[in-house]
Design a protein around this motif. Structure first.
Motif, PDB file in Angstrom:
ATOM      1  N   SER A 128       0.935  -1.392  -0.005  1.00  0.00           N
ATOM      2  CA  SER A 128       0.069  -0.035  -0.062  1.00  0.00           C
ATOM      3  C   SER A 128       0.959   1.387  -0.054  1.00  0.00           C
ATOM      4  N   LEU A 129       0.654   2.269  -0.496  1.00  0.00           N
ATOM      5  CA  LEU A 129       1.022   3.479  -0.833  1.00  0.00           C
ATOM      6  C   LEU A 129       0.053   4.500  -1.351  1.00  0.00           C
ATOM      7  N   LEU A 130       0.013   5.707  -0.454  1.00  0.00           N
ATOM      8  CA  LEU A 130      -1.080   6.816  -0.561  1.00  0.00           C
ATOM      9  C   LEU A 130      -1.035   7.123  -1.895  1.00  0.00           C
ATOM     10  N   GLY A 131      -2.285   7.197  -2.556  1.00  0.00           N
ATOM     11  CA  GLY A 131      -2.518   7.438  -3.802  1.00  0.00           C
ATOM     12  C   GLY A 131      -2.594   6.414  -4.903  1.00  0.00           C
ATOM     13  N   PHE A 132      -2.232   5.103  -4.528  1.00  0.00           N
ATOM     14  CA  PHE A 132      -2.157   4.011  -5.185  1.00  0.00           C
ATOM     15  C   PHE A 132      -3.169   2.908  -4.539  1.00  0.00           C
ATOM     16  N   SER A 133      -3.679   2.025  -5.415  1.00  0.00           N
ATOM     17  CA  SER A 133      -4.546   0.921  -5.015  1.00  0.00           C
ATOM     18  C   SER A 133      -3.823  -0.184  -4.172  1.00  0.00           C
ATOM     19  N   CYS A 134      -4.480  -0.456  -3.278  1.00  0.00           N
ATOM     20  CA  CYS A 134      -3.702  -1.336  -2.238  1.00  0.00           C
ATOM     21  C   CYS A 134      -3.653  -2.880  -3.171  1.00  0.00           C
ATOM     22  N   LEU A 135      -2.751  -3.846  -2.882  1.00  0.00           N
ATOM     23  CA  LEU A 135      -2.646  -5.063  -3.635  1.00  0.00           C
ATOM     24  C   LEU A 135      -2.210  -5.979  -2.755  1.00  0.00           C
TER      25      LEU A 135
END
Length: 99
Positions: A75-82
């Motif tokens: 997870s990273l702010l601005g990106f979809s969790c995977l």
């Protein structure tokens, strides 16, 4: 009284053996996290079964210890969790920006 002590010692030995067996199932997983354009993503949080946290370095690389049957979440702010199963020891992960 002697039987209780023997039973307690045997129980502790069995508990120790089962803990060692669980630790033996942990594997080391390494990889690189990139965006959809192939650029490395530093600062991605890599979570191992929601308890152990790792962070990618400036090159987007990480190394994590995880249970063989567990899952890694990226997870990273601005990106979809995977989420990915931890069955492979080396992997390339690609995160997509949130639309």
């Amino acid at each position: 009284m002697m039987n209780k002590n023997i039973f307690a010692a045997a129980a502790l030995l069995l508990l120790g053996a089962s803990i060692q067996q669980v630790k033996a199932q942990d594997i080391s997983v390494a990889g690189t996290v990139r965006d959809i354009y192939g650029n490395p993503l530093p600062g991605v949080i890599v979570s191992s079964n929601h308890k152990d946290l790792y962070i990618t370095d400036k090159n987007g690389q990480y190394t994590a210890k995880v249970n063989k049957s567990g899952e890694l979440e990226f997870s990273l702010l601005g990106f979809s969790c995977l989420g990915h199963p931890s069955s492979r020891s080396r992997r390339r992960i690609s995160l997509s920006p949130v639309p």
